[in-house]
Design a protein around this motif. Structure first.
Motif, PDB file in Angstrom:
ATOM      1  N   ALA A   1     -77.510  30.939  16.627  1.00 49.36           N
ATOM      2  CA  ALA A   1     -76.958  30.706  17.957  1.00 49.36           C
ATOM      3  C   ALA A   1     -76.115  29.436  18.031  1.00 49.36           C
ATOM      4  O   ALA A   1     -75.247  29.314  18.882  1.00 49.36           O
ATOM      5  CB  ALA A   1     -78.096  30.625  18.982  1.00 49.36           C
ATOM      6  N   VAL A   2     -76.371  28.494  17.120  1.00 47.39           N
ATOM      7  CA  VAL A   2     -75.719  27.187  17.230  1.00 47.39           C
ATOM      8  C   VAL A   2     -74.678  26.947  16.135  1.00 47.39           C
ATOM      9  O   VAL A   2     -73.538  26.564  16.414  1.00 47.39           O
ATOM     10  CB  VAL A   2     -76.780  26.059  17.198  1.00 47.39           C
ATOM     11  CG1 VAL A   2     -76.117  24.691  17.294  1.00 47.39           C
ATOM     12  CG2 VAL A   2     -77.772  26.239  18.342  1.00 47.39           C
ATOM     13  N   LEU A   3     -75.054  27.185  14.873  1.00 50.91           N
ATOM     14  CA  LEU A   3     -74.191  26.785  13.760  1.00 50.91           C
ATOM     15  C   LEU A   3     -73.214  27.852  13.291  1.00 50.91           C
ATOM     16  O   LEU A   3     -72.181  27.529  12.708  1.00 50.91           O
ATOM     17  CB  LEU A   3     -75.044  26.353  12.563  1.00 50.91           C
ATOM     18  CG  LEU A   3     -75.834  25.050  12.717  1.00 50.91           C
ATOM     19  CD1 LEU A   3     -76.498  24.685  11.399  1.00 50.91           C
ATOM     20  CD2 LEU A   3     -74.938  23.918  13.180  1.00 50.91           C
ATOM     21  N   LEU A   4     -73.547  29.120  13.497  1.00 54.88           N
ATOM     22  CA  LEU A   4     -72.688  30.183  12.964  1.00 54.88           C
ATOM     23  C   LEU A   4     -71.244  30.108  13.472  1.00 54.88           C
ATOM     24  O   LEU A   4     -70.312  30.182  12.671  1.00 54.88           O
ATOM     25  CB  LEU A   4     -73.299  31.554  13.267  1.00 54.88           C
ATOM     26  CG  LEU A   4     -72.494  32.758  12.783  1.00 54.88           C
ATOM     27  CD1 LEU A   4     -72.321  32.739  11.275  1.00 54.88           C
ATOM     28  CD2 LEU A   4     -73.151  34.056  13.227  1.00 54.88           C
ATOM     29  N   PRO A   5     -71.029  29.954  14.775  1.00 50.95           N
ATOM     30  CA  PRO A   5     -69.630  29.872  15.233  1.00 50.95           C
ATOM     31  C   PRO A   5     -68.871  28.704  14.616  1.00 50.95           C
ATOM     32  O   PRO A   5     -67.692  28.827  14.277  1.00 50.95           O
ATOM     33  CB  PRO A   5     -69.775  29.705  16.756  1.00 50.95           C
ATOM     34  CG  PRO A   5     -71.123  30.229  17.079  1.00 50.95           C
ATOM     35  CD  PRO A   5     -71.975  29.896  15.902  1.00 50.95           C
ATOM     36  N   ALA A   6     -69.549  27.552  14.478  1.00 44.47           N
ATOM     37  CA  ALA A   6     -68.895  26.388  13.879  1.00 44.47           C
ATOM     38  C   ALA A   6     -68.542  26.654  12.423  1.00 44.47           C
ATOM     39  O   ALA A   6     -67.470  26.253  11.938  1.00 44.47           O
ATOM     40  CB  ALA A   6     -69.808  25.166  13.982  1.00 44.47           C
ATOM     41  N   ALA A   7     -69.423  27.350  11.705  1.00 39.98           N
ATOM     42  CA  ALA A   7     -69.168  27.657  10.296  1.00 39.98           C
ATOM     43  C   ALA A   7     -67.970  28.585  10.143  1.00 39.98           C
ATOM     44  O   ALA A   7     -67.125  28.399   9.252  1.00 39.98           O
ATOM     45  CB  ALA A   7     -70.410  28.298   9.679  1.00 39.98           C
ATOM     46  N   ILE A   8     -67.875  29.575  11.007  1.00 40.38           N
ATOM     47  CA  ILE A   8     -66.764  30.530  10.925  1.00 40.38           C
ATOM     48  C   ILE A   8     -65.452  29.831  11.257  1.00 40.38           C
ATOM     49  O   ILE A   8     -64.426  30.068  10.621  1.00 40.38           O
ATOM     50  CB  ILE A   8     -67.031  31.729  11.858  1.00 40.38           C
ATOM     51  CG1 ILE A   8     -68.173  32.566  11.280  1.00 40.38           C
ATOM     52  CG2 ILE A   8     -65.784  32.576  12.040  1.00 40.38           C
ATOM     53  CD1 ILE A   8     -68.600  33.718  12.141  1.00 40.38           C
ATOM     54  N   ARG A   9     -65.471  28.934  12.237  1.00 40.96           N
ATOM     55  CA  ARG A   9     -64.253  28.196  12.576  1.00 40.96           C
ATOM     56  C   ARG A   9     -63.850  27.254  11.447  1.00 40.96           C
ATOM     57  O   ARG A   9     -62.676  26.902  11.321  1.00 40.96           O
ATOM     58  CB  ARG A   9     -64.470  27.409  13.865  1.00 40.96           C
ATOM     59  CG  ARG A   9     -64.644  28.320  15.063  1.00 40.96           C
ATOM     60  CD  ARG A   9     -64.427  27.593  16.363  1.00 40.96           C
ATOM     61  NE  ARG A   9     -64.579  28.525  17.490  1.00 40.96           N
ATOM     62  CZ  ARG A   9     -64.167  28.280  18.703  1.00 40.96           C
ATOM     63  NH1 ARG A   9     -63.557  27.138  18.970  1.00 40.96           N
ATOM     64  NH2 ARG A   9     -64.344  29.151  19.659  1.00 40.96           N
ATOM     65  N   ALA A  10     -64.819  26.840  10.626  1.00 36.63           N
ATOM     66  CA  ALA A  10     -64.499  25.983   9.483  1.00 36.63           C
ATOM     67  C   ALA A  10     -63.951  26.783   8.306  1.00 36.63           C
ATOM     68  O   ALA A  10     -63.573  26.203   7.282  1.00 36.63           O
ATOM     69  CB  ALA A  10     -65.740  25.211   9.044  1.00 36.63           C
ATOM     70  N   GLY A  11     -63.925  28.114   8.442  1.00 35.00           N
ATOM     71  CA  GLY A  11     -63.353  28.951   7.388  1.00 35.00           C
ATOM     72  C   GLY A  11     -64.346  29.682   6.527  1.00 35.00           C
ATOM     73  O   GLY A  11     -63.973  30.368   5.579  1.00 35.00           O
ATOM     74  N   LEU A  12     -65.653  29.555   6.814  1.00 31.67           N
ATOM     75  CA  LEU A  12     -66.654  30.281   6.036  1.00 31.67           C
ATOM     76  C   LEU A  12     -66.764  31.708   6.555  1.00 31.67           C
ATOM     77  O   LEU A  12     -66.988  31.921   7.753  1.00 31.67           O
ATOM     78  CB  LEU A  12     -68.017  29.590   6.142  1.00 31.67           C
ATOM     79  CG  LEU A  12     -69.154  30.226   5.332  1.00 31.67           C
ATOM     80  CD1 LEU A  12     -68.923  30.049   3.842  1.00 31.67           C
ATOM     81  CD2 LEU A  12     -70.506  29.635   5.736  1.00 31.67           C
TER      82      LEU A  12
END
Length: 465
Positions: free
Chosen positions: A132-143
């Protein structure tokens, strides 16, 4: 007493090979699984009507076993949709953009946090908390979403669950079966757990980066981008200050969950239920705050979206789970009491049969314990066969004259890495569903790194015996 292998055992082995083969060829396994269930049932009962009924009964059993996971994933997805639709998600992940600046940092940050949380609360609630918290940030970082799922899966259901250093459910089962003190098994497992973990996660990351450079994988949508077809989504009404309030409140509520888990000693299903209930409350609060008079209807709308997503993801998994549950306690509940009297379940019988036909040396012992653990993990539990691994390890150690704790730990690691959630598709569903990736593709991605890890770990165990 070793039960003699029957036609039931050989049919099960043949269909395992067929299912694996179909997965490798990227073909659907539903018909293969149904055929396997039918053949096992008719061979056991001799009744055509009973065999046909067993197909339906096996589906009911599989859904019942998976229902809690389906529910928590569906609720988490519904909550995530409210965060995304209202724009709270953008505010909430903004602090993590500085920490997670590239795919590499995203992979290792998610993985290490997943491992740490999973040691205390087991992987399922950890997936929900992090997703709920880290997944969106990871995808925006290119992962890629698949890379995030691999990190959650390998670090949580692999490293943390196979060692189980804090909760100690796994080492207790294997230690009791091997007749050893639990601290001996834990001490012996520490180097093996970290060798397995470091090798597997590093190899997985190497293959991930390689495919990203070749353009085979790219950052894509997470589970929060559930389809909005036929959705009458209203424009978000929250002010920036309200979004900031909820962006702080949501993580605080999950932190409160973690505190409650510690204080109330909640683990496993209880911890997952707490996270699921919190997610429902978050969904309700945000829907009512954002949509005002339409909040009641929008709450139901988001829950329906979540359940549609959950059952869509689990649909292809139910037939294969139904087949593999026949290998353990599910057989008597699906087909009936038709196994040989001395049988410990089809999977455990196969593991014992393998252990009984190999010569004894520390090399053969280590290889056999890895194979026995992997075979017993095929039922998708990871825990159902580790008692057998402990018993076999004890027998081998007596013959070899040493290495009981190391062999026990090795069997435990193999069983949980295979069955606890990195290779068996329905066991790794939580991470796959949260990241909105195909569980079968995630299993294929994990396959080679896990096999390499098991080989290296087995070699290390030979030297440690």
């Amino acid at each position: 007493m070793l039960v003699e292998l029957t036609a039931l055992h050989w049919i099960y082995v043949i269909f395992i090979a067929l299912i694996i083969g179909f997965m490798v060829m990227r073909r659907d396994t539903t018909i293969v699984c149904i055929a396997g269930i039918f053949l096992i049932a008719i061979t056991a009962t001799g009744s055509l009507a009973h065999a046909v009924s067993s197909i339906f009964t096996s589906f009911i059993y599989a859904i019942t076993e998976l229902l809690s996971t389906i529910l928590v994933i569906s609720i988490i997805v519904g909550m995530s949709r409210t965060l995304t639709t209202t724009g709270i998600n953008d505010v909430m992940i903004s602090p993590f953009r500085k920490l997670i600046r590239n795919p590499g940092l995203a992979y290792w940050t998610i993985g290490i946090l997943m491992m740490a949380i999973s040691w205390f609360f087991w992987p399922s609630p950890a997936v929900a908390l992090l997703g709920a918290v880290l997944l969106p940030a990871a995808i925006r970082a290119g992962l890629p979403a698949l890379g995030a799922a691999m990190a959650m899966n390998l670090f949580g259901h692999g490293i943390a669950l196979s060692g189980d250093f804090v909760i100690q459910a796994a080492p207790k089962l294997t230690a009791d079966a091997a007749g050893l003190p639990i601290n001996e098994v834990i001490q012996a497992s520490v180097p093996l757990v970290f060798i397995m973990g470091i090798v597997t996660t590093t190899v997985a990351y190497y293959f991930l980066r390689k495919d990203m450079k070749r353009g085979r994988l790219s950052a894509g949508p997470s589970s929060e981008t559930v389809s909005e077809e036929n959705s009458d989504t209203l424009p978000p009404l929250l002010s920036i200050n309200q979004k900031r309030f909820f962006a702080i409140l949501v993580p605080l509520l999950f932190v409160a969950d973690v505190a409650a888990m510690i204080v109330l000693d909640l683990t496993g299903g209880d911890a997952t239920a707490l996270v699921g209930g919190t997610s429902i409350l978050i969904l309700l609060l945000i829907s009512l705050a954002n949509y005002k008079s339409k909040g009641l209807e929008k709450t139901t709308h988001f829950l329906i979206e979540g359940f549609q997503f959950g059952f869509k993801v689990f649909g292809p998994v139910i037939p294969i789970a139904a087949f593999f549950y026949l290998g353990d306690a599910g057989f008597t509940k699906i087909v009936g009491d038709f196994l040989p009297q001395a049988s410990q379940g089809i999977v455990n019988d196969l593991g014992l049969a393998l252990a009984s036909i190999v010569p004894l040396s520390k090399t053969i012992g280590a290889v056999t314990l890895t194979a026995v653990g992997a075979i017993t993990g095929l039922d998708g539990s990871g825990f159902s066969g580790i008692s057998l691994a402990g018993s076999v390890a004890s027998l081998f150690a007596v013959a070899i004259g040493k290495g009981a704790a190391t062999l026990t730990a090795l069997g435990q690691i193999a069983a949980i890495w295979v069955g606890g959630g990195t290779l068996v598709p329905w066991a790794l569903i939580p991470a796959a569903a949260i990241c909105n990736v195909d569980p079968f593709e995630l299993a294929r991605r994990n396959l080679l790194p896990v096999i390499i890890g098991l080989i290296v770990t087995t070699i290390a165990a030979i030297f440690l015996i």
